[in-house]
Design a protein around this motif. Structure first.
Motif, mmCIF file in Angstrom:
data_model
loop_
_atom_site.group_PDB
_atom_site.id
_atom_site.type_symbol
_atom_site.label_atom_id
_atom_site.label_comp_id
_atom_site.label_asym_id
_atom_site.label_seq_id
_atom_site.Cartn_x
_atom_site.Cartn_y
_atom_site.Cartn_z
ATOM 1 N N ASP A 10 1.079 -1.247 -0.336
ATOM 2 C CA ASP A 10 -0.251 -0.004 0.114
ATOM 3 C C ASP A 10 0.817 1.282 0.138
ATOM 4 O O ASP A 10 2.211 1.329 0.392
ATOM 5 N N THR A 49 2.267 3.793 5.121
ATOM 6 C CA THR A 49 2.587 2.193 4.834
ATOM 7 C C THR A 49 4.442 2.758 4.061
ATOM 8 O O THR A 49 4.366 2.467 5.017
ATOM 9 N N LYS A 90 -10.050 -0.568 -1.706
ATOM 10 C CA LYS A 90 -9.855 -1.589 -1.108
ATOM 11 C C LYS A 90 -10.777 -1.351 -0.133
ATOM 12 O O LYS A 90 -10.775 0.401 0.654
ATOM 13 N N GLU A 146 0.021 -3.464 5.002
ATOM 14 C CA GLU A 146 -1.639 -2.236 4.743
ATOM 15 C C GLU A 146 -1.335 -1.769 6.233
ATOM 16 O O GLU A 146 -0.908 -2.031 7.227
ATOM 17 N N ASN A 203 -8.482 -4.182 5.804
ATOM 18 C CA ASN A 203 -7.971 -3.769 4.251
ATOM 19 C C ASN A 203 -7.267 -5.491 3.825
ATOM 20 O O ASN A 203 -6.852 -5.589 2.765
#
Length: 248
Positions: free
Chosen positions: A31, A35, A162, A186, A191
């Motif tokens: 991600d 992140t 997402k 993530e 997610n």
């Protein structure tokens, strides 16, 4: 469900007792927002403020009212963009250009992260609810863009964000990824539910301290069956926990 308070620094690495490892992984999926960069990069606060401003201008609202509506949209639809497309039929590309028109000078090069990502064997991809341009600008500022094969953005997902299952399936199909040989990093626990169900090794990346610009649930270091690993130091986790195991 066990929760580790996001207001306190959790241990740098927590692994579930039956966690999936990384020795079999040949595709590394990351991600972007919150992140690949720390909260002090001040990327997300800028984007969040731009989204509020967009809502203010679209509906003629004051800042407080626009902020409340923005968060209502986020909780109901998953992203403000999806809400505005459904509610008002806005041009998503115009919205994304506006939301991601930010100052990148607050982002510092991250040599340790770049080195760790570059050493990961196999393919490396970015999977984001943001735009390709935003992902490339941020990754370039971090000094890691060249380490990635491609970016799968919200447009590639047909603007379905997402954690919708169809988004992950579209990503896997587009890039020919076998989920049982992939790992996903993530920052939001929900997610990771679908990716884990599809067979991916999952890593939840949490902040070292509570970020006041994000909601608490987005920062929870929760230990749940769909989360194999938790870390608050992505570069350190890759260098100390992942690379020694894939190189063995």
């Amino acid at each position: 469900m066990t929760e580790i308070s996001p207001a306190l620094p959790p241990v740098s690495h927590v692994a579930a007792p039956d966690s999936r490892g990384f020795g079999h992984v040949d595709t590394w999926v990351f991600d972007l927002d919150n992140t690949l960069y720390p909260s002090d990069a001040r990327v997300w606060p800028q984007v969040d403020e731009r989204i509020t401003l967009y809502v203010m201008r679209l509906y003629g609202l004051d800042g407080m009212s626009a902020r409340a509506l923005q968060k209502h949209f986020y909780h109901r639809y998953g992203t403000t963009l999806k809400a505005l497309m459904i509610e008002d039929g806005i041009d998503p590309y115009e919205f994304l250009d506006f939301a991601h028109d930010i100052d990148h000078s607050t982002i510092r090069l991250d040599a340790a992260l770049g080195d760790a990502i570059e050493r990961l064997p196999g393919r490396r991809l970015i999977l984001t609810n943001g735009s390709r341009r935003h992902a490339e600008n941020v990754a370039r500022s971090l000094g890691i863009l060249d380490h990635f094969e491609d970016v799968f953005d919200i447009a590639a997902a047909d603007f379905v964000p997402k954690p919708e299952r169809s988004t992950y399936e579209r990503f896997l199909d587009r890039h020919g990824v076998d989920p049982t040989r992939a790992a996903l990093f993530e920052d939001i626990a929900r997610n990771l539910v679908v990716p884990h169900d599809l067979g991916m090794s999952t890593v939840l990346v949490v902040p070292r301290t509570l970020d006041p610009f994000r909601e608490a649930f987005e920062q929870e270091a929760v230990q749940e069956p769909h989360i194999d690993h938790i870390t608050n130091d992505l570069a350190g986790f890759l260098g100390q926990q992942v690379l020694p195991r894939v190189a063995a």
